[in-house]
Design an enzyme around this catalytic site. Structure first.
Site, PDB file in Angstrom:
ATOM      1  N   LYS A  27      60.209  78.356  72.074  1.00 42.15           N
ATOM      2  CA  LYS A  27      61.436  78.863  71.971  1.00 42.15           C
ATOM      3  C   LYS A  27      62.453  78.213  73.148  1.00 42.15           C
ATOM      4  CE  LYS A  27      60.882  83.516  74.107  1.00 42.15           C
ATOM      5  NZ  LYS A  27      61.496  83.163  75.255  1.00 42.15           N
ATOM      6  N   THR A  28      61.770  78.209  74.306  1.00 40.84           N
ATOM      7  CA  THR A  28      62.712  77.735  75.498  1.00 40.84           C
ATOM      8  C   THR A  28      63.121  76.443  75.203  1.00 40.84           C
ATOM      9  OG1 THR A  28      61.387  79.195  76.977  1.00 40.84           O
ATOM     10  CG2 THR A  28      62.645  77.583  78.075  1.00 40.84           C
TER      11      THR A  28
ATOM     12  N   ASP B  50      68.728  84.524  75.355  1.00 41.24           N
ATOM     13  CA  ASP B  50      67.273  84.433  75.076  1.00 41.24           C
ATOM     14  C   ASP B  50      66.567  85.813  75.164  1.00 41.24           C
ATOM     15  OD1 ASP B  50      64.653  83.228  74.729  1.00 41.24           O
ATOM     16  OD2 ASP B  50      64.293  82.707  77.094  1.00 41.24           O
ATOM     17  N   GLU B  51      65.220  86.081  74.688  1.00 45.79           N
ATOM     18  CA  GLU B  51      64.751  87.103  74.635  1.00 45.79           C
ATOM     19  C   GLU B  51      65.422  88.290  74.104  1.00 45.79           C
ATOM     20  OE1 GLU B  51      61.688  87.336  74.745  1.00 45.79           O
ATOM     21  OE2 GLU B  51      60.981  85.727  76.309  1.00 45.79           O
TER      22      GLU B  51
ATOM     23  N   GLN C  49      57.851  90.724  69.204  1.00 46.37           N
ATOM     24  CA  GLN C  49      57.423  91.135  70.648  1.00 46.37           C
ATOM     25  C   GLN C  49      58.123  92.067  71.421  1.00 46.37           C
ATOM     26  OE1 GLN C  49      55.699  87.649  72.817  1.00 46.37           O
ATOM     27  NE2 GLN C  49      56.721  86.422  71.066  1.00 46.37           N
TER      28      GLN C  49
ATOM     29  N   ARG D 177      48.396  85.966  73.657  1.00 44.22           N
ATOM     30  CA  ARG D 177      48.302  85.392  75.243  1.00 44.22           C
ATOM     31  C   ARG D 177      47.039  84.369  75.193  1.00 44.22           C
ATOM     32  NH1 ARG D 177      52.716  85.703  75.793  1.00 44.22           N
ATOM     33  NH2 ARG D 177      52.657  86.427  73.666  1.00 44.22           N
TER      34      ARG D 177
END
Length: 731
Positions: free
Chosen positions: A11-12, A192-193, A223, A579
């Site tokens: 996503k970044t 973002d986020e 998330q 993770r």
């Protein structure tokens, strides 16, 4: 545009390339605002953009919500009467200011500064007046005094706290002149986020993009794990409510994990109903199966983790830096730290302290040190006003001078002062007398033959530490750490028997992790809570404590619906599983110590959600005795034999593992009629009791075993849906 970006989908990279594309299409860099949540993430975004755009990135507005708001206020704040050279209060500044205000208004003994700051944050994150919130708690009345006094103090000092930064920019957005400018200041706003935004952050984003309608938000509803600190998952879930012309794009290709790990994570999160829906996939085929280990107790679990990790490192399968150990609560780290050191690892606690360095643990150890040695002046100074009991530094200074003059320890001097000696005020003398009485009472408990575990519990209770933590926003976590300290004492007593002494226990604690453990052979291994792991990835992940009540946590939370809380726990599990890049290990304990007592644990319901094919050995194949941990009971479970729980002194002193687990009745919560047929204790009309809600009548139920949910009509609070584990049938 709403970009739903699953874990490990890049996503970044998507966000950075979208910004670069906008510049390539002719958007001026200074017309772009990119907002994220941490300085590290903002720095990474700027670094990647520099690689794509060079110096053209310099005029861009890239930063956190707070840094962006501070920059806006420096430039335009005078329009709402804010000095351009305002100060920003950090957490320490805020705590000191609140503490001083409580003292000035004679409220220092009523509530803690942390409870005030928590209420302030809660209110400002939602755009509310802190003094107007009514919860029925004593804090409400205190806030009516301290809330306005705190705001006035900030104004006098030309200061803002973190919450004010966003609230003040929203005030600017409503200003006729400033608002008109800010609504068109940025041609494109990118966030973002987005799933981690709170209500005022959402309102700010909407205001800054109101005129242009050029808004890109990137996030993952699966998330969203920070509701407890103000994040509002509905900001993302209901995004199209306020932006009906939104274009939604899903990023579902994962570039991180194997297909086995993704299949497990997808299966867990698919059980949530409140989500937009997506399924991760990868071109990384197959992968190693997930290893699950059901240890006998938490010590056996930690030993298995450390032993398995030691084998992986020694065999060259991974380096310590490629592995991470995750857990739900900080208290779980204590036994893991101990066992990792046995296997020549040096634990590194991310986002926290080593267990025996945590304040609440050191405080209670301070009381124990004073009980072991009445001349331990350092321990006396640590605990004389912890929890706060109105014995200030000035009183302690006078007491110290009195003690030095008489050649006495502080505790002895305090006894003299309590009887009228020294130059302390009558109020200070009274409070010192109460402290001396507390210590003498604990000495009597110790002399009466109390176990070290019981003595530790008495310290927590009689000192007022438990009641003090009830008012703290992180009180539950800190109480779990104290419960673990009780377990340390209990473990020591079982190991040493009657030969164990308080002094020797304190010696062992002091030497834990001391310099002789750090002999250069240790390899650093990372430990952290799942919350701290968000955004990180490791080749190998150990996820410990897969037990109902621990993970998922089934602790009731004020103002949070039980179903919503469970969905957030499931999102937390999804974060934990994703993770791992290559290998995932899960573990649980059949019994775990809670406040020194052995408590039977139930395997996590999340294990039920993972397809059996994802495991190297399916958990159900490991069962040696019937249990409801996986999939619930059969339709007609045979009545199990009644077995005796052995007293503590009969328990095996080694780590319980495999067949060494103590005999306990795993069906003790069932009822049977005279023919041995199990009777449903939660059938409609049955009477049940809940620890908090009292008695009630069952209306309906669904699910089976430890997945069972019961609808109960309580006389005190009305109809509630409750996990069956928290209900006691009333015959």
């Amino acid at each position: 545009m709403l970009v739903l970006a699953g874990a490990g989908t890049g996503k970044t990279r998507v966000l950075v390339h979208r910004i670069a594309d906008l510049v390539g299409r002719g958007v001026a860099p200074w017309e772009i605002l990119a907002v994220t949540f941490t300085n590290k993430a903002a720095g990474e975004m700027r670094h990647r953009l520099f690689e794509l755009l060079g110096d053209r990135v310099k005029p861009m507005w890239i930063g956190t919500f707070h840094s962006t708001c501070a920059r806006i206020l420096r430039r335009y704040g005078e329009m709402i009467g804010l000095s351009p050279d305002f100060l920003i209060f950090d957490d320490d500044d805020q705590q000191k200011t609140i503490k001083a205000l409580l003292k000035a208004h004679n409220l220092a003994d009523e509530v803690s500064p942390r409870s005030i700051s928590s209420r302030l944050d809660f209110a400002k994150n939602r755009g509310l007046d802190p003094a107007a919130i009514q919860t029925g708690l004593p804090l409400d009345d205190v806030m009516k005094v301290i809330g306005p006094a705190y705001a006035a103090q900030l104004a006098r000092e030309k200061a803002l706290d973190f919450g004010d930064l966003i609230v003040k920019v929203l005030e600017l957005c409503r200003h006729p002149e400033a608002g008109a400018h800010l609504r068109t200041r940025f041609r494109h706003v990118l966030v973002d986020e987005f799933q981690d935004t709170n209500l005022v952050q959402y309102e700010l984003v909407a205001a800054l993009s109101e005129a242009t309608r050029n808004l890109t938000v990137v996030g993952d509803d699966d998330q969203s794990i920070y509701a407890w600190r103000g994040a509002e998952p509905r900001n993302l879930l209901d995004f199209d409510r306020d932006f009906p012309d939104v274009r939604e794009i899903k990023l579902e290709q994962n570039y991180r994990s194997t297909s086995v790990i993704l299949e497990a994570a997808n299966a867990v999160i698919a059980q949530n109903h409140d989500r937009r829906g997506k399924a991760l996939w990868t071109e990384h085929g197959g992968g190693d199966g997930i290893d699950y280990h059901a240890a006998g107790d938490d010590r056996g679990e930690a030993d298995w983790v450390a032993r398995t990790l030691r084998g992986l490192v020694d065999d060259g399968a991974c380096s310590p830096g490629d592995a991470c150990i995750l857990y739900r609560t900080n208290a779980q780290s204590r036994e893991l730290e101990t066992q990792l050191r046995r296997y020549r690892f040096e634990p590194r606690i991310v986002g926290g302290q080593a267990f025996f360095e945590r304040k609440e643990v050191k405080d209670v150890i301070g009381y124990l040190r004073l009980l072991a040695n009445a001349d331990a002046d350092s321990a006396f100074e640590r605990v004389v006003n912890v929890p706060p009991r109105g014995i200030g530094e000035a009183s302690v200074d006078k007491l110290r001078q009195y003690a030095v003059a008489r050649g006495e320890g502080l505790l002895t001097a305090a006894r003299d002062v309590a009887r009228g000696g020294g130059s302390l005020t009558a109020a200070a003398r009274k409070k010192l007398a109460q402290f001396v009485e507390l210590i003498d009472g604990l000495v009597a408990v110790q002399a009466g033959g109390a176990s070290l575990a019981e003595l530790t519990i008495q310290v927590v209770e009689r000192s007022g530490y438990r009641a003090w933590l009830d008012d703290e926003d992180d009180g539950d976590d800190r109480m779990r750490n104290l419960a673990e300290l009780v377990n340390v004492a209990s473990d020591y007593e079982e190991e040493q028997g009657e030969d164990g002494t308080l002094a020797e226990l304190l010696e062992r604690i002091a030497l834990t992790g001391a310099a002789d453990d750090k002999d250069g052979r240790g390899e650093t291994i990372t430990l952290m809570t799942i919350h701290m792991a968000k955004g990180l990835e490791f080749d190998v992940v150990f996820l410990c404590g897969m037990e109902d009540g621990l993970f998922p946590s089934l602790r009731p939370r004020d103002g949070v619906d039980e179903d919503a809380a469970l969905e957030e726990e499931r999102r937390l599990a999804y974060v934990a599983l994703t993770r791992a890049r290559k290998k995932l290990y899960l573990s649980s304990a059949r019994v775990r110590r809670v406040w020194g007592d052995v408590k039977q644990q139930v395997p996590s319901r999340f294990l039920d959600d993972v397809p059996a094919a994802c495991f190297t050995v399916p958990p159900s194949a490991m069962r040696r005795t019937p249990s409801f941990g996986f999939g619930g009971p059969p339709a007609m479970a045979p009545r199990p034999p009644r077995v005796r729980r052995p007293p503590r002194d009969e328990l095996d002193q080694r780590s319980w593992d495999g067949d060494e687990v103590p005999a306990v009745d795993v069906h003790a919560d069932l009822s049977y009629d005279a023919d041995g047929v199990d009777v449903d204790p939660f059938s409609p009309g049955a009477t049940v009791r809940h620890a908090a809600f009292g008695a009630g009548k069952v209306v309906a139920s669904r699910g089976a075993g430890f997945q069972r949910r019961v609808v109960v009509q309580f006389s005190s609070v009305g109809e509630k849906t409750v996990d069956a584990r928290w209900l006691q049938p009333v015959s």
